[in-house]
Structure formats: structure tokens, C-alpha cells
Design an enzyme around this catalytic site. Structure first.
Site, mmCIF file in Angstrom:
data_model
loop_
_atom_site.group_PDB
_atom_site.id
_atom_site.type_symbol
_atom_site.label_atom_id
_atom_site.label_comp_id
_atom_site.label_asym_id
_atom_site.label_seq_id
_atom_site.Cartn_x
_atom_site.Cartn_y
_atom_site.Cartn_z
ATOM 1 N N ASP A 1 0.822 -1.209 0.000
ATOM 2 C CA ASP A 1 0.000 0.000 0.000
ATOM 3 C C ASP A 1 0.861 1.267 0.000
ATOM 4 O O ASP A 1 1.811 1.392 0.785
ATOM 5 C CB ASP A 1 -0.914 0.023 1.240
ATOM 6 C CG ASP A 1 -1.979 -1.074 1.151
ATOM 7 O OD1 ASP A 1 -2.347 -1.466 0.024
ATOM 8 O OD2 ASP A 1 -2.430 -1.541 2.215
ATOM 9 N N ARG B 1 -11.215 -0.360 5.804
ATOM 10 C CA ARG B 1 -9.747 -0.284 5.849
ATOM 11 C C ARG B 1 -9.272 1.049 6.380
ATOM 12 O O ARG B 1 -9.731 2.101 5.940
ATOM 13 C CB ARG B 1 -9.158 -0.504 4.453
ATOM 14 C CG ARG B 1 -7.656 -0.743 4.502
ATOM 15 C CD ARG B 1 -7.077 -0.948 3.129
ATOM 16 N NE ARG B 1 -6.405 0.263 2.681
ATOM 17 C CZ ARG B 1 -5.665 0.337 1.578
ATOM 18 N NH1 ARG B 1 -5.520 -0.725 0.815
ATOM 19 N NH2 ARG B 1 -5.096 1.456 1.226
HETATM 20 C C1 SIN Z 1 -6.269 -4.077 -0.161
HETATM 21 O O1 SIN Z 1 -6.110 -3.285 0.752
HETATM 22 O O2 SIN Z 1 -5.483 -4.188 -1.078
HETATM 23 C C2 SIN Z 1 -7.501 -4.966 -0.141
HETATM 24 C C3 SIN Z 1 -7.241 -6.206 0.644
HETATM 25 C C4 SIN Z 1 -8.462 -7.057 0.753
HETATM 26 O O3 SIN Z 1 -9.552 -6.619 0.414
HETATM 27 O O4 SIN Z 1 -8.323 -8.202 1.189
#
Ligand code: SIN
Length: 285
Positions: A105, A274
Site C-alpha cells: 500500500d 480499511r
Molecule cells: C487491499 O487493501 O489491497 C484490499 C485487501 C483485501 O480486500 O483483502
């Protein structure tokens, strides 16, 4: 085989990285001592998860703030009334999901993300697991010659080709991106091998989604070596797999891992909250 450290019960997810921690209710106030124990487990395993959590957005935010400053996501839909929480949503009619390829990320930021904290609200009946790969293991298993070659190199990372102008087609917007290409302008240069600021271990820091080339090399010149590194780092023996259940909260260390979200649950809904915590500039030593 699980092991114990004070009140924490730890079950590794694979022989390389990842651990499930039992015995913690993240909705309750957490002592500094318990937090430091969790941090030590996190640095050791790079990915940790807690099952059966019942968290409000405020409680997830409060837990995230223990780790640092929250980054308000520039590209993903935000949870109503909670801009610090990005919503990772796939509906039954969507074809694409977010994060389907191996990535780290925010490596395109000058201060790349430290940890991302994902909380499962709605999970499909099957599929929708997330894979993680250890960039410590990837680095440590390179030859001495390759380590020496990479030790003085930097890589260029960008968000332009993923989130910038010309990339926001209808399908990807439906799956949770906000059309914000003006924000996809911050490229960054980081060492190819970093020393993790928390653990002191060396990790490979390039990733297939956001690294575009080596500093001083063209993209075309960079491609063969990057492809070699990606093939090496993505080997199954360096990975673990997390199967989500409703109420699972997982967090990963973006300075030491890659992750990818499997898109194998078409026709079902998956909704995750998230939060990403800001990191610091990365250094070779
Ligand atoms: C992400 O943050 O890349 C998504 C990860 C997920 O949805 O498992």
C-alpha cells in the site's frame, strides 16, 4: 502449534509470516503493556489477525491511532461520516475487486504506509481470501551477488498508471474507487532494499503494482530485473493465506510484505473497512 506470550495466544498462519492472536477484545481499552506485546508479535510475524471482533468505526479508528497517524485515502470510497475509514466493497454484480494484484500500500508516497488495518464486515460464503508475502524472506533468500547489486539501487514508484488520468473506467469506479486522478501525481523514490525501522531487518521494497523502474534506468531496462524479483518474491513458500470470517480484523506491515486480494467470489458481496496508518521515509540502513 500455538504459543503463548502473557495473555496472548498465538497461532502462526504459515512457517514464514502471519499469526492469529486470540485472547484480545479490541473493543476494550488496551493497556500500554498489552499494546507493546501486540506490537512485538506484529513485528515478528508481519501480519496479524484477531477473530470475532465487534467494532464500531470509532473503535477501529481508536485502535489504528495507537499505531500512528491515519492516512485519509485519496482513491477509495470513504465510509459515510468516517473519512478515515475506506470502504473496500465488492457487490454481486461487480467484476473487479480492489487490490487483486500483489502490491504494497502507498509505496508511491514519499512517506509510504506503515500498516493497513482491515476489518471484515460482510464476507462471501466462499473465496475472498487475502494472500500475503514476506519481503524479508524474499530479500534473505537472494544470492550474495544480487544483494550486493541491489544494495545501492533505488526504485521509482508511482500511482499515475493505477489511479491517474485515463485509468478510471466505469467498472473500476463501481468497485470502490473515487475518480480522483488529480491526486495521483505523487511519485516517490525509495531504496530497493530497506532496513525496517521497527525490526532492523532488511526487506525487498519493490512491488508489481506501483514500482515503475529503477532510478537512473529506463522502464524498459528495469523490467527484466523487476520481473525476476517479482517471480522470486511471490513464491508460495514466502506467503500465507488469510481466510476472513465476519468480525476478523487483520493488519499488515507494508514495509515488510506484499498482499493481494483474491477475486474468486463473483456474485457475492464482500465489504471491508480499511484504515491505513502513515509511515516514515524509508532508508537503506
Ligand atoms: C487491499 O487493501 O489491497 C484490499 C485487501 C483485501 O480486500 O483483502
Amino acid at each position: 502449534m500455538s504459543s503463548s506470550s502473557s495473555s496472548l495466544r498465538i497461532q502462526p498462519l504459515s512457517g514464514t509470516l502471519g499469526a492469529e492472536i486470540a485472547g484480545v477484545n479490541l473493543a476494550e481499552p488496551m493497556s500500554e503493556r498489552l499494546f507493546e506485546e501486540i506490537r512485538a508479535v506484529f513485528y515478528r510475524y508481519q501480519v496479524i489477525c484477531f477473530r470475532d471482533q465487534k467494532l464500531t468505526p470509532e473503535q477501529q479508528i481508536a485502535f489504528a491511532q495507537r499505531w500512528g497517524t491515519i492516512n485519509v485515502n485519496r482513491f477509495f470510497a470513504r465510509l459515510k461520516d468516517y473519512p478515515m475509514v475506506a470502504e473496500i466493497r465488492k457487490e454481486p454484480e461487480h467484476k473487479l475487486n480492489i487490490g487483486a494484484d500483489w502490491h504494497t500500500d502507498h509505496s508511491y508516497d514519499t512517506n509510504p504506509a506503515f500498516t493497513s488495518i482491515l476489518y471484515a464486515k460482510i464476507v462471501p460464503d466462499f473465496g475472498g481470501d487475502t494472500l500475503f508475502a514476506s519481503m524479508y524472506a524474499a530479500y534473505e533468500t537472494l544470492s550474495k551477488g544480487m544483494k550486493e547489486t541491489l544494495s545501492s539501487m533505488n526504485a521509482r514508484h508511482s500511482s499515475r498508471h493505477v489511479f491517474g488520468y485515463g485509468t478510471t473506467d466505469l467498472e473500476s469506479r463501481k468497485t470502490g474507487r473515487i475518480n480522483n486522478p488529480r491526486q495521483a501525481t505523487q511519485d516517490a523514490v525509495h531504496p530497493v532494499v530497506i532496513t525496517h525501522p521497527g525490526s532492523g531487518r532488511k526487506a525487498l521494497y519493490v512491488n508489481p503494482d506501483f514500482t515503475v523502474g529503477f532510478e537512473g534506468w529506463t522502464d524498459e531496462e528495469s523490467k527484466p530485473l523487476l520481473e525476476y524479483l517479482y517471480k522470486h518474491a511471490g513464491q508460495p513458500k514466502f506467503t500465507c493465506r488469510l481466510s476472513w470470517t465476519e468480525g476478523t480484523l487483520a493488519m499488515w506491515d507494508n514495509r515488510a510484505t506484499w498482499h493481494c486480494a483474491l477475486n474468486d467470489y463473483h456474485g457475492q458481496r464482500r465489504v471491508m473497512h480499511r484504515i491505513t496508518v502513515e509511515g516514515e521515509p524509508l532508508s537503506r540502513v
